[in-house]
Design an enzyme around this catalytic site. Structure first.
Site, PDB file in Angstrom:
ATOM      1  N   ASP A  31      -7.986  -4.709  -0.325  1.00  0.00           N
ATOM      2  CA  ASP A  31      -8.535  -5.863  -1.377  1.00  0.00           C
ATOM      3  C   ASP A  31      -8.458  -7.483  -2.001  1.00  0.00           C
ATOM      4  O   ASP A  31      -9.308  -7.845  -2.141  1.00  0.00           O
ATOM      5  CB  ASP A  31      -7.739  -5.044  -3.640  1.00  0.00           C
ATOM      6  CG  ASP A  31      -8.575  -4.026  -3.346  1.00  0.00           C
ATOM      7  OD1 ASP A  31      -9.025  -3.328  -3.673  1.00  0.00           O
ATOM      8  OD2 ASP A  31      -7.527  -2.919  -3.311  1.00  0.00           O
ATOM      9  N   HIS A  59       0.747  -1.259   0.192  1.00  0.00           N
ATOM     10  CA  HIS A  59      -0.184  -0.484  -0.455  1.00  0.00           C
ATOM     11  C   HIS A  59       1.261   1.432  -0.287  1.00  0.00           C
ATOM     12  O   HIS A  59       2.070   1.134   0.636  1.00  0.00           O
ATOM     13  CB  HIS A  59      -0.925   0.061   0.932  1.00  0.00           C
ATOM     14  CG  HIS A  59      -2.637   0.867   0.784  1.00  0.00           C
ATOM     15  ND1 HIS A  59      -2.388   2.460   1.478  1.00  0.00           N
ATOM     16  CD2 HIS A  59      -3.253   0.627   0.785  1.00  0.00           C
ATOM     17  CE1 HIS A  59      -2.905   3.004   1.040  1.00  0.00           C
ATOM     18  NE2 HIS A  59      -4.252   2.215   0.657  1.00  0.00           N
TER      19      HIS A  59
END
Length: 375
Positions: free
Chosen positions: A312, A261
């Site tokens: 996700d 991320h």
């Protein structure tokens, strides 16, 4: 020589906001000062909408009022109804839904009203309309009648009802409701920044949200959850085949979606909850395949690359277990994020300044024009 700007505006503060905050090193996310670990599974998505759009967790009377507004606002107008059969035939679901969201402005009674009060009414309607649009889109393309909303169910339960055609089990509805809360806002991500840039020109709510949906469509933003599910379903054999699959992908230089991320340096706090929900749904459905594949892949990627899963990664197996078609994972993200996008548009309009960053020019200098015959 001037110092070059950071690529992708990394660590550049682009706006002030009181909506959400991230501590990337500690792996913390908060909405209006409430840690996501404290409110996930404890507040409903409707309460979350009130928190983001109106600034506070609601009293029971306020929640009842918002619930009534959402029920009244879920109906969309004739323009989107007319467009639906045409956009179903085009491209991807996000292309179709981006067009439908843009068209909602034509029938919105507050479309030309730029006041904060009108922004709030439009924001509530958009949150209510988005799940209905996604479910109706799915019904149109599959040739299936979409059930009417059940007044006893909230946004999460009604979406599962309308997308699958069956009343969801209470726990399934609760899990999906928690998913919506977890995805509701995430500071200045690509789609939210897009919405705020558009809103900063004093453009309208629907234009800003349409732009946000265009940004979310990209595989480096909202499209990653769909890519994760495609990866999981492509692996043949049992869970022990995952290790070699991961090593082969990494050796070939291919990126595994759902890991790492831009902000978090440790585990994404939303992934913590989604991992738990993925395991619970595996138990409830009796199908542990994709949960076990996900856990095996998570450990192998951590061992090989030191990367943690992001929001996700486990969202993919959760949505799959809930019966949501894979190519609707990104639209489901949009259902939830509509609450955050609209809150940011309201906030931008409340204290607006045009967002106009500078740029580093990297092209040639002192070029001289010559006749075309001499070029």
């Amino acid at each position: 020589m001037a110092e070059k700007s950071p690529r992708g505006l990394a660590d550049v503060v682009a706006a002030s906001t009181s909506i959400s905050d991230i501590d990337g090193r500690a792996g913390r996310l908060s909405y209006r000062g409430y840690d996501i670990h404290d409110i996930a599974g404890r507040i409903s998505f409707e309460e979350c909408v009130h928190l983001l759009q109106r600034g506070t967790l609601p009293t029971q009377a306020e929640l009842d009022g918002l619930t009534a507004e959402l029920a009244e606002g879920r109906q969309y107008g004739s323009v989107a109804t007319t467009l639906l059969p045409y956009v179903v035939q085009s491209g991807t679901p996000m292309e179709a839904l981006r067009t439908l969201v843009s068209s909602l402005a034509i029938d919105d009674p507050d479309a030309s009203d730029a006041s904060i009060e009108a922004d709030r009414r439009k924001a509530t309607r958009l949150v209510a309309q988005m799940p209905v649009l996604v479910a109706t889109y799915e019904g149109q393309r599959s040739g299936r009648e979409v059930p009417d909303a059940d007044p006893e169910l909230g946004i999460a339960g009604n979406f599962l009802l309308q997308i699958t055609g069956e009343r969801p089990a209470p726990r399934a509805a609760e899990i999906f409701d928690e998913c919506l809360v977890l995805h509701a806002d995430h500071t200045m991500n690509a789609s939210t920044f897009t919405a705020r840039v558009i809103a900063a020109t004093l453009s309208d709510m629907h234009s800003a949200i349409t732009g946000a949906m265009g940004a979310l469509r990209g595989p480096l933003h909202g499209g990653a959850n769909e890519a994760v599910m495609k990866t999981l379903t492509s692996i043949e054999g049992e869970a022990d085949a995952v290790d070699q699959f991961v090593r082969d992908e990494l050796a070939a230089g291919r990126k595994l979606m759902g890991f790492g991320h831009r902000v978090y340096k440790t585990e994404d706090p939303r992934a913590t909850h989604l991992r738990r929900m993925s395991e619970e749904l595996a138990e409830l459905t009796g199908n542990r395949r994709y949960y076990e594949f996900s856990r095996r892949m998570e450990q192998t990627v951590l061992d090989e690359k030191g990367l943690y899963p992001n929001v996700d990664f486990f969202a993919a197996s959760v949505y799959h277990a809930l019966g949501i078609p894979t190519d609707l994972f990104t639209p489901v993200f949009a259902i939830s994020r509509m609450s955050g996008w609209t809150a940011h548009v309201i906030e931008q309009h409340e204290d607006n300044r045009l967002i106009r960053p500078d740029s580093d020019y990297t092209g040639p200098h002192d070029q001289q024009w010559v006749e075309i015959s001499q070029r």
